[in-house]
Scaffold this active site. Structure first.
Site, PDB file in Angstrom:
ATOM      1  N   SER A 146       0.885  -1.186   0.000  1.00  0.00           N
ATOM      2  CA  SER A 146       0.000   0.000   0.000  1.00  0.00           C
ATOM      3  C   SER A 146       0.912   1.222   0.000  1.00  0.00           C
ATOM      4  O   SER A 146       2.100   1.113   0.355  1.00  0.00           O
ATOM      5  CB  SER A 146      -0.837   0.000   1.288  1.00  0.00           C
ATOM      6  OG  SER A 146      -1.421   1.272   1.530  1.00  0.00           O
ATOM      7  N   TYR A 159      -2.193  -0.707  10.432  1.00  0.00           N
ATOM      8  CA  TYR A 159      -2.203  -0.987   8.990  1.00  0.00           C
ATOM      9  C   TYR A 159      -0.875  -0.577   8.359  1.00  0.00           C
ATOM     10  O   TYR A 159      -0.261  -1.340   7.609  1.00  0.00           O
ATOM     11  CB  TYR A 159      -3.372  -0.237   8.336  1.00  0.00           C
ATOM     12  CG  TYR A 159      -3.546  -0.520   6.859  1.00  0.00           C
ATOM     13  CD1 TYR A 159      -4.158  -1.682   6.423  1.00  0.00           C
ATOM     14  CD2 TYR A 159      -3.095   0.386   5.899  1.00  0.00           C
ATOM     15  CE1 TYR A 159      -4.324  -1.948   5.067  1.00  0.00           C
ATOM     16  CE2 TYR A 159      -3.255   0.130   4.542  1.00  0.00           C
ATOM     17  CZ  TYR A 159      -3.885  -1.035   4.137  1.00  0.00           C
ATOM     18  OH  TYR A 159      -4.040  -1.294   2.790  1.00  0.00           O
TER      19      TYR A 159
HETATM   20  P1  NAD Z   1     -11.367  -6.334  -0.447  1.00  0.00           P
HETATM   21  O1  NAD Z   1     -11.923  -6.281   0.915  1.00  0.00           O
HETATM   22  O2  NAD Z   1     -12.227  -5.987  -1.607  1.00  0.00           O
HETATM   23  O3  NAD Z   1     -10.752  -7.790  -0.734  1.00  0.00           O
HETATM   24  C1  NAD Z   1      -9.973  -8.468   0.195  1.00  0.00           C
HETATM   25  C2  NAD Z   1     -10.205  -9.951   0.036  1.00  0.00           C
HETATM   26  O4  NAD Z   1      -9.292 -10.622   0.913  1.00  0.00           O
HETATM   27  C3  NAD Z   1     -11.612 -10.380   0.446  1.00  0.00           C
HETATM   28  O5  NAD Z   1     -12.160 -11.255  -0.538  1.00  0.00           O
HETATM   29  C4  NAD Z   1     -11.399 -11.079   1.769  1.00  0.00           C
HETATM   30  O6  NAD Z   1     -12.340 -12.143   1.998  1.00  0.00           O
HETATM   31  C5  NAD Z   1     -10.001 -11.612   1.598  1.00  0.00           C
HETATM   32  N1  NAD Z   1      -9.331 -11.856   2.884  1.00  0.00           N
HETATM   33  C6  NAD Z   1      -9.287 -11.039   3.964  1.00  0.00           C
HETATM   34  N2  NAD Z   1      -8.614 -11.621   4.962  1.00  0.00           N
HETATM   35  C7  NAD Z   1      -8.218 -12.829   4.511  1.00  0.00           C
HETATM   36  C8  NAD Z   1      -7.500 -13.899   5.073  1.00  0.00           C
HETATM   37  N3  NAD Z   1      -7.071 -13.850   6.339  1.00  0.00           N
HETATM   38  N4  NAD Z   1      -7.252 -14.986   4.308  1.00  0.00           N
HETATM   39  C9  NAD Z   1      -7.719 -15.053   3.048  1.00  0.00           C
HETATM   40  N5  NAD Z   1      -8.428 -14.091   2.458  1.00  0.00           N
HETATM   41  C10 NAD Z   1      -8.666 -12.986   3.180  1.00  0.00           C
HETATM   42  O7  NAD Z   1     -10.086  -5.392  -0.388  1.00  0.00           O
HETATM   43  P2  NAD Z   1      -9.058  -4.843  -1.489  1.00  0.00           P
HETATM   44  O8  NAD Z   1      -9.122  -3.378  -1.437  1.00  0.00           O
HETATM   45  O9  NAD Z   1      -9.199  -5.531  -2.790  1.00  0.00           O
HETATM   46  O10 NAD Z   1      -7.691  -5.262  -0.773  1.00  0.00           O
HETATM   47  C11 NAD Z   1      -6.778  -6.183  -1.310  1.00  0.00           C
HETATM   48  C12 NAD Z   1      -5.399  -5.792  -0.849  1.00  0.00           C
HETATM   49  O11 NAD Z   1      -5.079  -4.498  -1.357  1.00  0.00           O
HETATM   50  C13 NAD Z   1      -5.211  -5.705   0.674  1.00  0.00           C
HETATM   51  O12 NAD Z   1      -3.978  -6.283   1.040  1.00  0.00           O
HETATM   52  C14 NAD Z   1      -5.193  -4.215   0.929  1.00  0.00           C
HETATM   53  O13 NAD Z   1      -4.481  -3.865   2.080  1.00  0.00           O
HETATM   54  C15 NAD Z   1      -4.511  -3.723  -0.338  1.00  0.00           C
HETATM   55  N6  NAD Z   1      -4.753  -2.307  -0.607  1.00  0.00           N
HETATM   56  C16 NAD Z   1      -6.013  -1.848  -0.794  1.00  0.00           C
HETATM   57  C17 NAD Z   1      -6.194  -0.480  -1.009  1.00  0.00           C
HETATM   58  C18 NAD Z   1      -7.568   0.116  -1.225  1.00  0.00           C
HETATM   59  O14 NAD Z   1      -7.681   1.360  -1.212  1.00  0.00           O
HETATM   60  N7  NAD Z   1      -8.615  -0.683  -1.446  1.00  0.00           N
HETATM   61  C19 NAD Z   1      -5.085   0.387  -1.033  1.00  0.00           C
HETATM   62  C20 NAD Z   1      -3.827  -0.129  -0.831  1.00  0.00           C
HETATM   63  C21 NAD Z   1      -3.663  -1.484  -0.620  1.00  0.00           C
END
Ligand code: NAD
Length: 252
Positions: A146, A159
Site C-alpha cells: 500500500s 495498517y
Molecule cells: P477487499 O476487501 O475488496 O478484498 C480483500 C479480500 O481478501 C476479500 O475477498 C477477503 O475475503 C479476503 N481476505 C481477507 N482476509 C483474509 C484472510 N485472512 N485470508 C484469506 N483471504 C482474506 O479489499 P481490497 O481493497 O481488494 O484489498 C486487497 C489488498 O489491497 C489488501 O492487502 C489491501 O491492504 C490492499 N490495498 C487496498 C487499497 C484500497 O484502497 N482498497 C489500497 C492499498 C492497498
C-alpha cells in the site's frame, strides 16, 4: 502472445476487489488461476466467472493467517494445474475490519493490532515461507502492500506497520532468492474503491481528492500492473515497490 500464456497463478484474497480483478486479468492473459479466499463463496463466484469466459480456474478456501491453511492452499493449487509459477499475495484487511479506523496509535487495542499484523503481515510471511521453496524453476511473487507501506498515514498505525512489513519481506525475499531465478516485488496502491474502504466511497469525496487525479483508482488499474510484474516482460524487475496511486506520493 498473451502476457501470461501457459502460466499457473495463485491469488490470495481473490474473491473481491483487487484480488478478483487480478484473477480475471491473469485468466484473460492466458494463466490458469487458483482463486484463494477465506470467503469460499466469493472465490467460487470468481472461478465461475473465469470458467464462463473460457478460462481455467479453481476456488480454494484458505485463511492466510493460518499456516496449515496456507500449505493446503498451495498443495491444492499445485495439484490442479501443475506447479504454480506466479503468486499474488494480496489478501489483507483494513482499519474498518479491525475496529481501529480513525484511532490514533495510543487508542489501538492490542487485540486489533494482533489481528491486523496476523493477516496483513504474518499472512504474507506464511505465503512466502511456503511458496519460495516450491519455485524450483524460478517464478514471480507480487505482494500487495500500500502507499501505507511507504509513508505514514494518520490514524492507521497498525495498517501502516503491517504494510511497511510487507515491503520489508519483499526486499528480504528478493535479495535472498534472486539467484534462484525468483523475482519478488510489491505493489503499493493508493486509494481504490473496494469493500476494504467501506461502502461510502465515491469520486469527489475527501479521500478521493487526495491525489492529483482526484479520483479513486480502480481494482483493474492495480491488477494490470500486477499482471505485467508477474510476466516475463518484467524479467529484470526484482525487489522493487511500485506505486499506483494517481500521483499521491509525488506530492509533498
Ligand atoms: P477487499 O476487501 O475488496 O478484498 C480483500 C479480500 O481478501 C476479500 O475477498 C477477503 O475475503 C479476503 N481476505 C481477507 N482476509 C483474509 C484472510 N485472512 N485470508 C484469506 N483471504 C482474506 O479489499 P481490497 O481493497 O481488494 O484489498 C486487497 C489488498 O489491497 C489488501 O492487502 C489491501 O491492504 C490492499 N490495498 C487496498 C487499497 C484500497 O484502497 N482498497 C489500497 C492499498 C492497498
Amino acid at each position: 502472445m498473451m502476457l501470461l500464456e501457459g502460466r499457473k497463478a495463485l491469488v490470495t484474497g481473490g474473491g473481491s476487489g483487487i484480488g478478483r480483478a487480478a484473477c480475471l486479468i491473469f485468466a484473460r492473459e492466458g494463466a490458469s488461476v487458483c482463486v484463494a479466499d477465506r470467503n469460499v463463496e466469493a472465490a467460487e463466484a470468481v472461478a465461475r466467472e473465469i470458467a464462463n469466459a473460457g478460462g481455467r480456474a479453481l476456488a480454494v478456501e484458505a485463511d492466510v493467517s493460518v499456516a496449515s491453511d496456507v500449505v493446503r492452499m498451495l498443495d491444492r493449487a499445485d495439484g490442479a494445474y501443475g506447479p504454480v509459477d506466479c503468486y499474488f499475495n494480496n489478501a489483507g484487511i483494513g482499519t474498518t475490519e479491525t475496529h481501529s479506523r480513525g484511532k490514533p496509535l495510543a487508542d489501538i487495542e492490542l487485540e486489533d493490532w494482533n489481528r491486523m499484523i496476523g493477516v496483513n503481515l504474518t499472512g504474507v510471511f506464511l505465503c512466502l515461507k511456503y511458496q519460495l521453496p516450491r519455485l524450483k524453476r524460478g517464478g514471480s511473487i507480487v505482494n500487495n502492500a500500500s502507499i501505507g507501506g511507504l509513508i505514514g498515514l494518520p490514524n492507521a498505525a497498525a495498517y501502516v506497520a503491517s504494510k511497511h512489513g510487507v515491503v520489508a519481506l519483499t526486499k528480504s525475499a528478493a535479495v535472498e532468492y534472486g539467484q534462484a531465478g525468483i523475482r519478488v516485488n510489491a505493489v503499493c496502491p493508493g486509494h481504490v474503491a473496494t469493500p476494504l474502504l467501506g461502502s461510502n466511497t465515491r469520486d469527489g469525496d475527501a479521500l478521493s481528492m487526495r491525489n492529483p487525479m482526484q479520483r479513486y483508482g480502480s481494482a483493474d488499474e492495480i491488477a494490470e500492473l500486477v499482471a505485467w510484474l508477474s510476466s516475463s516482460r518484467a524479467s529484470f524487475v526484482n525487489g522493487s515497490t511500485f506505486t499506483a496511486d494517481g500521483g499521491r506520493l509525488a506530492g509533498g
